[in-house]
Motif scaffolding. Structure first.
Motif, PDB file in Angstrom:
ATOM      1  N   THR A 179       0.820  -1.321   0.015  1.00  0.00           N
ATOM      2  CA  THR A 179       0.038   0.129  -0.058  1.00  0.00           C
ATOM      3  C   THR A 179       0.945   1.338  -0.035  1.00  0.00           C
ATOM      4  N   GLY A 180       0.359   2.287  -0.558  1.00  0.00           N
ATOM      5  CA  GLY A 180       0.935   3.699  -0.524  1.00  0.00           C
ATOM      6  C   GLY A 180       0.398   4.505  -1.647  1.00  0.00           C
ATOM      7  N   ALA A 181       0.496   6.014  -1.357  1.00  0.00           N
ATOM      8  CA  ALA A 181      -0.016   6.995  -2.277  1.00  0.00           C
ATOM      9  C   ALA A 181       0.083   6.840  -3.459  1.00  0.00           C
ATOM     10  N   CYS A 182       1.226   6.417  -4.147  1.00  0.00           N
ATOM     11  CA  CYS A 182       1.583   6.339  -5.410  1.00  0.00           C
ATOM     12  C   CYS A 182       1.249   5.028  -6.255  1.00  0.00           C
ATOM     13  N   VAL A 183       0.720   3.952  -5.488  1.00  0.00           N
ATOM     14  CA  VAL A 183       0.486   2.904  -6.103  1.00  0.00           C
ATOM     15  C   VAL A 183      -1.129   2.282  -5.870  1.00  0.00           C
ATOM     16  N   VAL A 184      -1.434   1.363  -6.642  1.00  0.00           N
ATOM     17  CA  VAL A 184      -2.606   0.814  -6.361  1.00  0.00           C
ATOM     18  C   VAL A 184      -2.568  -0.257  -5.253  1.00  0.00           C
ATOM     19  N   ASP A 185      -3.529  -0.092  -4.222  1.00  0.00           N
ATOM     20  CA  ASP A 185      -3.392  -1.304  -3.233  1.00  0.00           C
ATOM     21  C   ASP A 185      -3.467  -2.733  -3.877  1.00  0.00           C
ATOM     22  N   GLN A 186      -2.220  -3.329  -3.760  1.00  0.00           N
ATOM     23  CA  GLN A 186      -2.235  -4.868  -4.313  1.00  0.00           C
ATOM     24  C   GLN A 186      -1.676  -5.957  -3.127  1.00  0.00           C
ATOM     25  N   PRO A 187      -2.464  -6.910  -3.206  1.00  0.00           N
ATOM     26  CA  PRO A 187      -2.193  -8.222  -2.447  1.00  0.00           C
ATOM     27  C   PRO A 187      -1.361  -9.168  -3.551  1.00  0.00           C
ATOM     28  N   PHE A 188      -0.447  -9.666  -3.028  1.00  0.00           N
ATOM     29  CA  PHE A 188       0.172 -10.761  -3.866  1.00  0.00           C
ATOM     30  C   PHE A 188       0.009 -12.036  -3.348  1.00  0.00           C
ATOM     31  N   ASP A 218       2.064  -2.012  -9.609  1.00  0.00           N
ATOM     32  CA  ASP A 218       1.353  -1.152 -10.418  1.00  0.00           C
ATOM     33  C   ASP A 218       1.432   0.496  -9.887  1.00  0.00           C
ATOM     34  N   VAL A 219       1.805   1.506 -10.589  1.00  0.00           N
ATOM     35  CA  VAL A 219       1.914   2.734 -10.276  1.00  0.00           C
ATOM     36  C   VAL A 219       0.729   3.343 -10.686  1.00  0.00           C
ATOM     37  N   ALA A 220       0.027   4.267  -9.847  1.00  0.00           N
ATOM     38  CA  ALA A 220      -0.967   4.772 -10.533  1.00  0.00           C
ATOM     39  C   ALA A 220      -0.701   6.091 -11.402  1.00  0.00           C
ATOM     40  N   ALA A 221      -1.808   6.326 -12.375  1.00  0.00           N
ATOM     41  CA  ALA A 221      -1.298   7.110 -13.344  1.00  0.00           C
ATOM     42  C   ALA A 221      -1.218   8.675 -12.827  1.00  0.00           C
ATOM     43  N   ASP A 222      -1.815   8.856 -11.785  1.00  0.00           N
ATOM     44  CA  ASP A 222      -1.660  10.239 -11.337  1.00  0.00           C
ATOM     45  C   ASP A 222      -0.969  10.464 -10.107  1.00  0.00           C
ATOM     46  N   ALA A 223       0.123   9.369  -9.838  1.00  0.00           N
ATOM     47  CA  ALA A 223       1.051   9.324  -8.919  1.00  0.00           C
ATOM     48  C   ALA A 223       1.870  10.675  -8.820  1.00  0.00           C
ATOM     49  N   PRO A 224       2.252  11.188  -7.491  1.00  0.00           N
ATOM     50  CA  PRO A 224       2.909  12.213  -7.549  1.00  0.00           C
ATOM     51  C   PRO A 224       4.083  11.785  -7.825  1.00  0.00           C
ATOM     52  N   VAL A 225       4.946  12.954  -8.661  1.00  0.00           N
ATOM     53  CA  VAL A 225       6.419  12.951  -9.030  1.00  0.00           C
ATOM     54  C   VAL A 225       7.167  12.812  -7.943  1.00  0.00           C
ATOM     55  N   GLY A 226       8.185  11.983  -7.660  1.00  0.00           N
ATOM     56  CA  GLY A 226       9.006  12.098  -6.494  1.00  0.00           C
ATOM     57  C   GLY A 226       9.151  10.767  -5.704  1.00  0.00           C
ATOM     58  N   ASP A 227       9.676  10.826  -4.706  1.00  0.00           N
ATOM     59  CA  ASP A 227       9.923   9.681  -3.683  1.00  0.00           C
ATOM     60  C   ASP A 227       8.427   9.548  -2.838  1.00  0.00           C
ATOM     61  N   CYS A 228       8.229   7.966  -3.229  1.00  0.00           N
ATOM     62  CA  CYS A 228       6.999   7.544  -2.622  1.00  0.00           C
ATOM     63  C   CYS A 228       7.216   6.334  -1.593  1.00  0.00           C
ATOM     64  N   ALA A 229       6.746   6.598  -0.307  1.00  0.00           N
ATOM     65  CA  ALA A 229       6.844   5.528   0.798  1.00  0.00           C
ATOM     66  C   ALA A 229       5.788   4.597   0.632  1.00  0.00           C
ATOM     67  N   LEU A 230       6.008   3.200   0.558  1.00  0.00           N
ATOM     68  CA  LEU A 230       5.489   2.129   0.592  1.00  0.00           C
ATOM     69  C   LEU A 230       5.270   1.334   1.712  1.00  0.00           C
ATOM     70  N   THR A 231       4.265   0.711   2.095  1.00  0.00           N
ATOM     71  CA  THR A 231       3.993  -0.192   3.524  1.00  0.00           C
ATOM     72  C   THR A 231       4.007  -1.527   2.782  1.00  0.00           C
TER      73      THR A 231
END
Length: 693
Positions: free
Chosen positions: A629-638, A654-667
């Protein structure tokens, strides 16, 4: 009684050398013809035909002549004990009592102040009055002091002279070590009579104390000399076969029917020391036809119809067993009985009220009857056993006994049984039988309360419920009372439960490692648990919250939350059963270790594109799901897919099409299978996001 020949090894142990040929010529049969065994246990080996034992023979003679008795309740002669001055006074006075025409001094003076209360006091005073013994210069006699060999010589010379034996003087100086002794002359006189001998060539050892074993030789030879001079009569029974028991017995004839297996009114006899290959006859003689004369000889009534033969008389008793075998037809007399191992045993069964004496003899005459001389003494080897007086049941029974049993009685426990009768002092014994008890005989014990109480033991496997008991009360023969049989019932209950529950198994087992942190903890016991049973848990020394439930024989502890990984835990189980028995046990275990998960993201990631995510763990095969999970990705279980390669899993995020450019923190949350017992692990990674072209 055998001849007193060469001194045996037993005698050597008491300080005697072999006696001289002249001494050996003194014939014990002159004084103690056929004297019986003395019954003492310390006079040496048992007499046998081929093993001489002079110590025992000498004591047999003295006992048969009533010259000596044993010590310590007459079980022991005290062979190795030193003779005291008091004892010797009794010995010599007992010898003189057997001498014809001897009379003790009338009202002998009480000469010594230190023998008051001694059992030998009268004999000491009489011997002193006769000049046989003397006191010490201080006026004492010292009855407990030991007698020296020198003193003994003078005592015996004085005894012989008082009996009327001529004791000649002698010029022979037999020993070199008694020159300074005031008893030297008497020592030499006894040596000349072959009554004493030295301990070595020319050595008498006059100051040595005399043991009772050694003294038995000196006393026997002294009495033999008196008998040889015709001054006293021999003593001892004329019986030549050893039959036991010798004591008379009164037996209640509970059933006059002759039966081999009815042992309640029988008596067993043993005849020992017999020669193999010889045969003997056993006969039951009416008690009035056998007597003992003043000299201890057994005398038989002569049959007036056949002079010279013993009168057996008619008896109802029968011999039912010989040498362990039941006879086909019980009879009053049996001939041609052969010893087994030198021994004959036989059993006499009652046939009614009468007195019977068993007799065994070696039939050597022209007929099968016991042959007698003119005095009524048998001329054949014979022996008699103790006389039996058979008594019948009384016509009128005693006052009725009352028997009570107090219950309930637990299996394997006891219960009190009380017997009450107005004749309680006449009770000889009580026997209790029943399905719930083993047969138990009881002696009467204390009768002061007017009743008898016994603790009866219940079998551990006794059947629960009422148990019927048979109680037989027997009475002393003198009472004339018949045995009484009563029936009483006692309630048998289950044995009390005194054992706490025992742990059979637990999950996890004691000492287990790698225990899942999500596990519920259970323990199974060998019996049902009370609701008061409780379980508690500590891990790493800290209490763990949870609930405890007892159901049947199982106790469960359910932790409120998962347990810590790699923790040392102690499960404490305090259990109680329905009977209130408690037990506390512990189960130690260690939880599974948690391996570190490493998550890495490959970048940069492009808006609307993907980037690779890699999860690495030593327990990679236990991974169940990875969620990103994160602001730049579509929440995905694998899911782990077809399985890991090596020790890692790789996913395309998968990165969201409108993801903000720059560093993105993921959990990144890694979940493991339930079977692994591993906890979920959360990691944070950063990925660079770039604009799409």
């Amino acid at each position: 009684m055998r001849l007193l020949g060469a001194v045996s090894v037993a005698a050597m142990a008491f300080g005697l050398l072999p006696i001289s040929p002249a001494a050996a010529a003194i014939d014990a049969n002159d004084a103690c013809a056929n004297s019986a065994e003395d019954g003492f246990t310390d006079t040496g080996l048992e007499d046998t035909d081929d093993l001489p034992n002079d110590v025992e023979d000498a004591v047999d003679c003295l006992a048969a002549c009533d010259i000596t008795v044993g010590q310590f309740g007459s079980l022991l002669f005290g062979t190795g004990n030193e003779v005291t001055r008091g004892q010797l006074a009794s010995f010599v006075m007992n010898i003189l009592d057997r001498v014809d025409n001897f009379t003790r001094p009338a009202n002998a003076f009480d000469q010594f102040p230190d023998d008051e209360g001694s059992v030998h006091e009268d004999n000491i005073n009489d011997a002193a009055a006769l000049g046989i013994v003397r006191g010490y210069p201080d006026g004492t006699y010292r009855p407990g002091a030991s007698v020296s060999r020198a003193q003994m010589a003078t005592f015996l010379v004085n005894t012989l002279e008082e009996a009327g034996v001529e004791v000649p003087g002698t010029t022979n100086d037999a020993f070199t070590d008694d020159e300074q002794s005031v008893h030297e002359s008497n020592i030499n006189r006894l040596e000349a009579l072959d009554i004493v001998d030295g301990e070595a060539a020319g050595i008498y050892n006059p100051e040595r104390a005399v043991t009772r074993g050694t003294m038995s030789f000196f006393l026997t030879r002294t009495y033999e000399l008196i008998v040889e001079d015709g001054l006293a009569d021999p003593c001892g029974s004329n019986e030549t076969l050893a039959v036991s028991p010798q004591g008379d017995a009164t037996i209640l004839c509970t059933d006059p029917t002759i039966e081999s297996d009815d042992t309640t009114d029988q008596r067993t006899y043993t005849v020992s020391g017999l020669n193999q290959g010889e045969d003997f006859r056993i006969t039951l003689v009416a008690g009035d036809n056998v007597t003992i004369d003043a000299e201890g000889n057994t005398i038989f009534e002569e049959d007036p119809a056949t002079p010279g033969l013993a009168l057996a008389g008619t008896v109802a008793a029968r011999i039912v067993t010989i040498n362990g075998t039941n006879v086909t037809t019980p009879a009053q007399s049996f001939g041609a009985v052969v010893p087994v191992g030198g021994v004959i045993t036989f059993v006499v069964d009652c046939g009614g009220a009468e007195t019977v004496t068993p007799v065994i003899y070696q039939d050597q005459g022209a007929n099968t009857r016991l042959e007698l001389d003119a005095d009524g003494q048998p001329t054949e080897d014979f022996g008699t056993g103790g006389t039996i007086t058979f008594t019948e049941l009384p016509v009128t029974p005693q006052d009725e006994a009352t028997v009570t049993a107090e219950g309930p009685a637990p299996q394997g426990g006891t219960f009190p049984l009380t017997v009450t009768t107005s004749d309680v002092t006449e009770v000889a014994g009580v026997t209790v039988t029943g399905d719930c008890v083993d047969p138990q005989p009881f002696a009467p014990g204390d009768t002061s309360t007017g009743s008898l109480e016994f603790a009866v033991e219940v079998n551990a496997d006794a059947t629960i419920g009422d148990c019927e008991l048979t109680v037989i009360t027997t009475f002393t023969p003198d009472s004339g009372f018949a045995p009484e049989t009563d029936t009483v019932t006692v309630e048998i209950v289950a044995a009390p439960d005194t054992t706490a529950p025992v742990l059979l198994s637990s999950v996890p087992a004691d000492g287990a490692t790698g225990v899942a942190v999500t596990a519920d903890l259970t323990a199974t016991f060998d019996e049902a648990l009370d609701a008061a049973s409780i379980a508690s848990l500590t891990c790493g020394g800290a209490a763990v919250a949870g609930s405890s439930v007892a159901a049947g024989s199982t106790l469960t502890f359910n932790p409120t939350a998962d347990l810590a990984a790699s923790a040392t835990c102690v499960l404490t189980l305090t259990v109680e059963d329905a009977a209130g028995n408690t037990r506390t046990v512990t189960v130690d275990f260690t939880t599974v270790a948690q391996n570190v998960v490493t998550a890495t993201a490959g970048g940069p990631g492009v808006q609307g594109g993907t980037f690779p995510l890699t999860v690495t763990s030593a327990d990679i095969t236990a991974v169940d799901l990875v969620t990103v999970t994160g602001a730049c990705v579509v929440d995905q279980p694998f899911a782990p897919g077809a399985g890991p390669t090596a020790d890692s899993l790789e996913f395309a995020v998968d990165v969201a099409a409108d993801a903000p450019v720059g560093d993105c923190a993921l959990t990144v949350v890694t979940s493991f299978t339930a079977a692994s017992g591993l906890q979920d692990e959360t990691d944070t990674v950063t990925v660079a996001i770039t604009a799409a072209d």
